[in-house]
Structures are given as C-alpha cells and as structure tokens.
Design an enzyme around this catalytic site. Structure first.
Site, PDB file in Angstrom:
ATOM      1  N   HIS A  43      -3.852  -2.253   3.040  1.00 21.29           N
ATOM      2  CA  HIS A  43      -3.252  -2.403   4.355  1.00 21.29           C
ATOM      3  C   HIS A  43      -4.325  -3.690   4.881  1.00 21.29           C
ATOM      4  O   HIS A  43      -3.945  -4.261   5.968  1.00 21.29           O
ATOM      5  CB  HIS A  43      -3.633  -1.233   5.777  1.00 21.29           C
ATOM      6  CG  HIS A  43      -1.980   0.138   4.367  1.00 21.29           C
ATOM      7  ND1 HIS A  43      -2.960   1.092   3.949  1.00 21.29           N
ATOM      8  CD2 HIS A  43      -1.102  -0.578   4.191  1.00 21.29           C
ATOM      9  CE1 HIS A  43      -1.757   1.727   3.158  1.00 21.29           C
ATOM     10  NE2 HIS A  43      -1.194   0.965   3.364  1.00 21.29           N
ATOM     11  N   GLN A  67      13.104   8.555   2.213  1.00 21.92           N
ATOM     12  CA  GLN A  67      12.786   7.744   1.061  1.00 21.92           C
ATOM     13  C   GLN A  67      12.192   8.383  -0.120  1.00 21.92           C
ATOM     14  O   GLN A  67      11.746   7.978  -0.702  1.00 21.92           O
ATOM     15  CB  GLN A  67      11.838   5.939   1.389  1.00 21.92           C
ATOM     16  CG  GLN A  67      10.443   6.281   2.034  1.00 21.92           C
ATOM     17  CD  GLN A  67      10.062   5.198   1.961  1.00 21.92           C
ATOM     18  OE1 GLN A  67       9.687   4.544   3.186  1.00 21.92           O
ATOM     19  NE2 GLN A  67       8.667   5.149   1.595  1.00 21.92           N
ATOM     20  N   GLY A 165       2.153  -6.241   0.483  1.00 22.72           N
ATOM     21  CA  GLY A 165       1.773  -5.970  -0.782  1.00 22.72           C
ATOM     22  C   GLY A 165       2.239  -6.312  -1.945  1.00 22.72           C
ATOM     23  O   GLY A 165       2.933  -5.695  -1.798  1.00 22.72           O
ATOM     24  N   SER A 204      -2.403   4.823  -1.577  1.00 15.32           N
ATOM     25  CA  SER A 204      -2.849   5.786  -0.273  1.00 15.32           C
ATOM     26  C   SER A 204      -2.266   6.947  -1.508  1.00 15.32           C
ATOM     27  O   SER A 204      -3.402   7.649  -1.278  1.00 15.32           O
ATOM     28  CB  SER A 204      -1.571   6.273   0.725  1.00 15.32           C
ATOM     29  OG  SER A 204      -1.838   4.448   1.063  1.00 15.32           O
TER      30      SER A 204
END
Length: 313
Positions: A43, A67, A165, A204
């Site tokens: 990030h 999501q 990304g 993450s």
C-alpha cells in the site's frame, strides 16, 4: 495521534467533497489510494507513487461488506485502524498525505447492506465479461462489490489518478473497464506487485500466516516464474511464434504441488484486457498468468487464500 495532526481525517462524503472542492479551486491534481486497511509496504508504495505524481493525495480505509459472501471472512478481516493511521503519518518523510477518508458503512451504503445478494437493496455495479472468471468463479459477488464501492469512491473523491497494485490483476482489469465504460475522468494507475524478500506477494491476508507457512508460500511466486521462464525460453531460444498455455500451466502446477498442504484453486493464462482463457500466448499480446492457492492459517484448521500473478510480454 499528534503525528497525524497535519493529515485531515475525513469521516463523511460531505467533508471529502469540501476538501476536493478546494483542490479544484487551486487547480491541483489529486491522487487517490483506496484500501481496506491492514496496510503494508505494498500500500505504501502506491501512496508514494501518488505523492510523486500529484499535488494532493488522499487514502481511504474501508472494509467493504458487499465484496464478501456470507461464508467469507468479513468479521475476521484484519482491522488495524490506529496502526494504519500511524503508518500513513510517519512513513512518508518528504511529502505527507493530505487526507484520509474513513467512512462508516452507513455513509457508503445509505440503504444498509447485508451479505446475501438477493436481500440487498440499492444500486450496484456489475462489469460483465471480466468479473465472472478466475476469482469470480469461487467468489461470484466479489467483483460486483468491488465495482460498486470503487464507483462510489471515485464519485466522492473525483481523483485525477487512482492507484492499484498488479497483485490484484483481475481487479485492475475490472476497474479499467468500469472507468472506461462509465466514462469516469480518472486515470487508473496499476503499479508493480511489492513482494517479501522471499518473493511472496505482500497482502493483508499474510497476517493469517505463520513464518513457516509464509516461507513455504514463496513457492507460489517461484512457480509463476517457472512458467514465465518456460515461455521466454520457447520464444527467445527456440524461436517459437507462440507457446501452448497448458504447458505453461503445467510448469507452475508441478512446482506448487510439491507442497502437500497447499490446495490449488486455479492457474489461468488469460488475455490481458478481456481475461478470456488463451490457448496460446503470443509475444506482443502476452498474457496475465494468475493463480489462487489455499495455504494453512496459523492456529486454525482453516486455510487462507493467496493470489498472485505475473505478466507475460
């Protein structure tokens, strides 16, 4: 949070719009990095790129419920807001972030949001053609949720550029198509995947993994590189005009299968713009080679789902 005193923390759509209005008046470009928090160096590399390319930079932190399917890990998804704010305040020395948008769910979903799609009310965005395959097979509502929240965030922030990304390759294709089709005046910037020293793509979800499993998971990227080396060898050293996708996939599959506790969900060789499966990869067009692999979580019988990809030229 004294260190973040110069960074404005915005909680409402109205506050973001007022902040954005000021940069419009001053004719300043705005870079935007949308995140779900649990920030890592991946990030930070996106934020650094935005700071380099824009007058102002805003980051959002929002774990987007739409999501996640009912059986997925929404409640367990890492939430580390204090640490995230600390990182955003202290990581960037030469130029600091200007604002952080941390909305409540009610701000982003005025009609409320439940995880069961058939019970949801309100407006949702679906990008047909690039959402159904790959990640979309096992997570059918995922890209509908991503497309919806990204549309909302782009409407709120109206950035000059937005940063993602390459690790989330399919997401990048979906968002590029979304921005093009809805004629949103924002440039989508896709930046290279940042990796741990062993090659594991930063994510993450790596927080779920023990050091031992992190080390073992480096085989995923090694396997993708195997596929890339096979392709390059056939094109460069054997002067082939194209390479059979199945053979590229076999190179990757055979290496990952050496880890008996890893479950391969898919390995795919896809068109870089439409994500359709390719039978052959030809230089010039190239391909996105992507995979999803489930690996054991630390202190749990469950598995974490890791995704990664490489781009063939």
């Amino acid at each position: 949070m004294t260190s973040s005193s110069k960074i404005q923390i915005l909680r409402t759509v109205q506050q973001v719009r007022q902040w954005r209005h000021q940069s419009l008046i001053n004719n300043q470009s705005v870079g935007f990095v949308p995140t779900m928090g649990a920030l890592h160096q991946g990030h930070c590399s996106l934020v650094a790129q935005s700071l380099k390319e824009n007058d102002k930079t805003i980051v959002s932190i929002f774990v987007n419920p739409s999501q996640f399917a009912p059986h997925e890990d929404l409640n367990n998804y890492p939430r580390t807001l204090d640490r995230d704010l600390e990182i955003l305040s202290n990581q960037f020395k030469n130029k600091s972030i200007d604002a952080i948008f941390v909305p409540k769910i009610s701000e982003m979903y005025p009609n409320g949001i439940v995880l069961e799609v058939d019970k949801q009310r309100g407006t949702f965005v679906t990008v047909h053609g690039s959402s159904e395959q790959l990640e979309g097979v096992t997570r059918p509502q995922f890209f509908r949720g991503v497309a919806t929240i990204v549309t909302k965030l782009l409407n709120i922030v109206q950035p000059t550029r937005v940063y993602f990304g390459q690790k989330d390759a399919q997401q990048c294709v979906v968002i590029k198509n979304l921005v093009k089709d809805l004629i949103i005046p924002t440039e989508v910037r896709v930046m290279p995947t940042l990796r741990e020293s062993n090659g594991l793509a930063m994510s993450s979800r790596n927080e779920y993994l023990s050091k031992e499993i992190k080390d073992k998971s480096s085989i995923i990227y090694k396997a993708l590189c195997n596929g890339e080396n096979y392709y390059n060898d056939k094109i460069i050293n054997h002067n082939q005009n194209s390479v059979d996708s199945k053979k590229i996939i076999k190179e990757i599959y055979d290496l990952i299968k050496q880890e008996p506790d890893f479950d391969i969900e898919y390995i795919a060789v896809s068109h870089p713009e439409t994500l359709e499966d390719l039978d052959q990869v030809t230089p010039g067009l190239g391909a996105i080679v992507s995979c999803a692999v489930k690996v054991p979580k630390e202190n749990s019988n469950e598995k974490a789902r890791l995704i990664d990809n490489i781009i063939l030229q």
